[in-house]
Design an enzyme around this catalytic site. Structure first.
Site, PDB file in Angstrom:
ATOM      1  N   GLU A  90      20.553  16.341 -14.223  1.00 20.82           N
ATOM      2  CA  GLU A  90      20.574  17.053 -12.941  1.00 20.82           C
ATOM      3  C   GLU A  90      20.436  16.125 -11.749  1.00 20.82           C
ATOM      4  O   GLU A  90      19.737  15.122 -11.812  1.00 20.82           O
ATOM      5  CB  GLU A  90      19.379  18.013 -12.878  1.00 20.82           C
ATOM      6  N   CYS A 103      18.001  13.714  -5.044  1.00 19.87           N
ATOM      7  CA  CYS A 103      16.958  13.520  -6.045  1.00 19.87           C
ATOM      8  C   CYS A 103      17.692  13.271  -7.360  1.00 19.87           C
ATOM      9  O   CYS A 103      18.422  14.132  -7.837  1.00 19.87           O
ATOM     10  CB  CYS A 103      16.101  14.778  -6.109  1.00 19.87           C
ATOM     11  N   CYS A 110      12.699  13.570 -21.135  1.00 17.76           N
ATOM     12  CA  CYS A 110      11.529  12.769 -20.772  1.00 17.76           C
ATOM     13  C   CYS A 110      10.541  12.837 -21.913  1.00 17.76           C
ATOM     14  O   CYS A 110      10.435  13.859 -22.587  1.00 17.76           O
ATOM     15  CB  CYS A 110      10.896  13.342 -19.504  1.00 17.76           C
ATOM     16  N   CYS A 114       4.169  16.062 -19.674  1.00 16.03           N
ATOM     17  CA  CYS A 114       3.331  16.799 -18.711  1.00 16.03           C
ATOM     18  C   CYS A 114       3.449  18.304 -19.007  1.00 16.03           C
ATOM     19  O   CYS A 114       4.549  18.834 -19.169  1.00 16.03           O
ATOM     20  CB  CYS A 114       3.776  16.506 -17.276  1.00 16.03           C
ATOM     21  N   CYS A 117       5.778  20.762 -16.834  1.00 16.26           N
ATOM     22  CA  CYS A 117       7.098  20.279 -16.416  1.00 16.26           C
ATOM     23  C   CYS A 117       8.200  20.685 -17.388  1.00 16.26           C
ATOM     24  O   CYS A 117       8.073  20.512 -18.598  1.00 16.26           O
ATOM     25  CB  CYS A 117       7.060  18.766 -16.268  1.00 16.26           C
ATOM     26  N   CYS A 329      12.836  20.352 -10.804  1.00 16.82           N
ATOM     27  CA  CYS A 329      12.970  19.434 -11.922  1.00 16.82           C
ATOM     28  C   CYS A 329      13.242  20.008 -13.315  1.00 16.82           C
ATOM     29  O   CYS A 329      12.392  20.647 -13.909  1.00 16.82           O
ATOM     30  CB  CYS A 329      11.650  18.697 -11.968  1.00 16.82           C
TER      31      CYS A 329
HETATM   32  N1  SAH Z   1       8.431  11.254 -14.080  1.00 15.83           N
HETATM   33  C1  SAH Z   1       8.251  11.050 -12.672  1.00 15.83           C
HETATM   34  C2  SAH Z   1       9.347  11.638 -11.800  1.00 15.83           C
HETATM   35  C3  SAH Z   1       9.907  13.012 -12.159  1.00 15.83           C
HETATM   36  S1  SAH Z   1       8.986  14.471 -11.840  1.00 15.83           S
HETATM   37  C4  SAH Z   1       6.901  11.601 -12.256  1.00 15.83           C
HETATM   38  O1  SAH Z   1       6.215  12.194 -13.060  1.00 15.83           O
HETATM   39  O2  SAH Z   1       6.513  11.390 -11.130  1.00 15.83           O
HETATM   40  C5  SAH Z   1       8.985  14.768 -10.122  1.00 15.83           C
HETATM   41  C6  SAH Z   1       7.731  15.488  -9.652  1.00 15.83           C
HETATM   42  O3  SAH Z   1       7.778  16.902  -9.967  1.00 15.83           O
HETATM   43  C7  SAH Z   1       6.467  14.957 -10.303  1.00 15.83           C
HETATM   44  O4  SAH Z   1       5.467  14.828  -9.334  1.00 15.83           O
HETATM   45  C8  SAH Z   1       6.144  16.065 -11.279  1.00 15.83           C
HETATM   46  O5  SAH Z   1       4.817  16.019 -11.684  1.00 15.83           O
HETATM   47  C9  SAH Z   1       6.526  17.292 -10.485  1.00 15.83           C
HETATM   48  N2  SAH Z   1       6.659  18.524 -11.274  1.00 15.83           N
HETATM   49  C10 SAH Z   1       7.069  18.677 -12.548  1.00 15.83           C
HETATM   50  N3  SAH Z   1       7.034  19.966 -12.920  1.00 15.83           N
HETATM   51  C11 SAH Z   1       6.599  20.658 -11.854  1.00 15.83           C
HETATM   52  C12 SAH Z   1       6.343  22.056 -11.605  1.00 15.83           C
HETATM   53  N4  SAH Z   1       6.515  22.973 -12.554  1.00 15.83           N
HETATM   54  N5  SAH Z   1       5.913  22.404 -10.380  1.00 15.83           N
HETATM   55  C13 SAH Z   1       5.738  21.471  -9.406  1.00 15.83           C
HETATM   56  N6  SAH Z   1       5.958  20.171  -9.580  1.00 15.83           N
HETATM   57  C14 SAH Z   1       6.365  19.751 -10.795  1.00 15.83           C
END
Ligand code: SAH
Length: 345
Positions: A90, A103, A110, A114, A117, A329
Site C-alpha cells: 500500500e 506514505c 511485517c 504490534c 496493527c 496502515c
Molecule cells: N514499523 C514502523 C512504521 C509503520 S507503522 C513503526 O512501527 O513505526 C506507522 C505507524 O502507525 C506506527 O506508529 C504504528 O504504531 C501506527 N499504527 C499501527 N496500527 C495502528 C492503529 N490501529 N491505530 C493507530 N496507529 C497505528
C-alpha cells in the site's frame, strides 16, 4: 535479471562501462528510470543496440494498480500496488497545506507483531527492494498528477528491519538527477529497533526520525509491542537521547491512544520525565479500529494532551485523513487478502 533502478548513479555508471559504454550513459539511464519509464524502448537517446542489450539482461520494475481509492472527504488517495511477483503493498497520498505527502511501505507484511496493527497480522513475506520503494513515490506521482514533496516511511513494514535497502532508497530519491526530495522532507518511523536508530545517528542524515512509542513503561509496552522484549523502552529512551545529541534533530514520538491501556495520566507524566533534556514532540493518534484487535480508541486524548502540555511537552493530535477509504496502515491490503481467501474457499 538485473534490477537497474535499485542501483545508485555510480553503480549504474560502472555497470554500463562494463558493457563497453561511455560514462555519460549512466546518467542518461538513471534519468530515464527516475522519470518512471516502463521500457528500454522509451530511452530514446540510447543507441538501439544498447536498448536491446539492456532489455535482454535487465528489468525495469513498475507496479500495477491493483486497487485505488480516493477519499470524497479530503482527496486522500490510497493505492494497492501489485508487484512483479504478485505481492501487494500500500501507498497513501495525503494533501496537506505544506505539500503532498506519500506514505510508503518498506516490506511486504511485517514481523514486528504490534498487537493493534493490521500490517503485521499475517507476518512478513519479504523485504522491498530500493526500486520498489522508489516506485511507490514515482508511480503515485505519475498516476495522480500531483507533485510529491514529502515522504514518510510509515506504511507497511519496519524500515529498520530492511535498513540496507531503505538507506539505498533514500540515496536514490534524494538524488538531484532523480526525484531530488530533500532529507528534511523525509520521515522514517520505527517501532524501536535500537541498532537501527544508532546506525542512523552515526550517518547523521537530516531526515526526521519518528519513534512509535505507544507506552513509556516496560510492562504496558511489552504487552502491545513484542519488540519491547528485545529492545526495552528504557534503552530506547537512551538511544533517542543519544540520537538527539549526535544529530541535533528533534524526534517525533508516535502514540496511538488505546482505551484503558496507555491513556493514564501517570503515563503522560512518565513520558515527560523520560524526555527531559530533549526537545521531543508527541503525536497523539486516535487508534484506528482493526477488526481483529481487542483494543478500543481512547476517550482521553485531549486530557492526555493537556497533561503532557502541563509538563511543557509539545503534543499534537493527528488529524485523521481518508477516514472513508481504509486509509490506515495495512487495512486495504488486509481487506484484499481476506477477500482473496474467501474467493478461494
Ligand atoms: N514499523 C514502523 C512504521 C509503520 S507503522 C513503526 O512501527 O513505526 C506507522 C505507524 O502507525 C506506527 O506508529 C504504528 O504504531 C501506527 N499504527 C499501527 N496500527 C495502528 C492503529 N490501529 N491505530 C493507530 N496507529 C497505528
Amino acid at each position: 535479471m538485473t534490477d537497474l533502478k535499485s542501483k545508485t548513479l555510480p553503480e549504474l555508471t560502472d555497470f554500463l562501462k562494463s558493457m563497453g559504454q561511455p560514462a555519460f550513459r549512466g546518467k542518461q539511464v538513471f534519468t530515464w528510470l527516475h522519470r518512471g519509464v516502463r521500457s528500454f524502448e522509451e530511452m530514446t537517446n540510447l543507441p538501439k543496440a544498447l536498448r536491446d542489450q539492456l532489455a535482454e539482461t535487465c528489468v525495469i520494475t513498475a507496479p500495477t494498480v491493483a486497487r485505488k481509492q480516493v477519499s470524497a472527504l479530503d482527496g486522500t488517495r490510497k493505492y494497492l500496488w501489485e508487484l512483479s511477483d504478485g505481492n501487494c503493498i500500500e501507498t497513501v497520498l495525503m494533501q496537506y497545506h505544506h505539500g503532498n505527502t506519500v506514505c510508503i511501505s518498506s516490506q511486504v507484511g511485517c514481523r514486528m507483531g504490534c498487537a493493534f496493527c493490521a500490517s503485521t497480522i499475517a507476518g512478513k513475506v519479504r523485504d522491498l527492494t530500493p526500486s520498489e520503494m522508489l516506485d511507490q513515490v514515482l508511480f503515485t506521482q505519475l498516476d495522480s498528477g500531483l507533485e510529491i514533496s514529502n515522504i514518510v516511511l510509515m506504511g507497511i513494514g519496519e524500515p529498520m528491519d530492511n535498513l540496507a535497502n531503505v538507506l539505498r532508497f533514500l540515496e536514490l530519491v534524494n538524488h538531484p538527477d532523480g526525484l531530488n526530495i530533500g532529507m528534511r522532507h523525509i520521515s522514517l518511523s520505527t517501532c524501536g529497533v535500537i541498532p537501527g536508530i544508532r546506525r542512523l545517528a552515526e550517518l547523521g542524515l537530516q531526515l526526521t526520525l519518528s519513534v512509535s512509542l505507544h507506552a513509556p513503561d516496560s510492562e504496558t509496552r511489552s504487552k502491545i509491542m513484542p519488540v519491547n522484549r528485545a529492545y526495552d523502552v528504557e534503552e530506547l529512551f537512551d538511544a533517542c537521547h543519544d540520537y538527539f545529541q549526535k544529530t541535533g534533530r528533534r524526534i517525533s514520538f508516535e502514540y496511538a491512544m488505546i482505551d484503558g491501556v496507555n491513556d493514564h495520566d501517570w503515563q503522560a507524566d512518565l513520558i515527560a520525565q523520560k524526555l527531559r533534556g530533549m526537545p521531543g514532540h508527541v503525536n497523539l493518534i486516535p487508534l484506528n479500529d482493526v477488526a481483529e484487535s481487542p483494543f478500543k480508541p481512547s476517550r482521553r486524548i485531549e486530557a492526555f494532551q493537556k497533561r503532557l502540555e502541563s509538563h511543557h511537552i509539545t503534543a499534537t493530535v493527528r488529524r485523521s485523513l481518508g477516514g472513508d477509504i481504509d486509509a490506515s496502515c495495512g487495512q486495504l491490503r488486509r481487506k484484499a487478502m481476506l477477500e482473496q481467501a474467501k474467493k478461494g474457499e
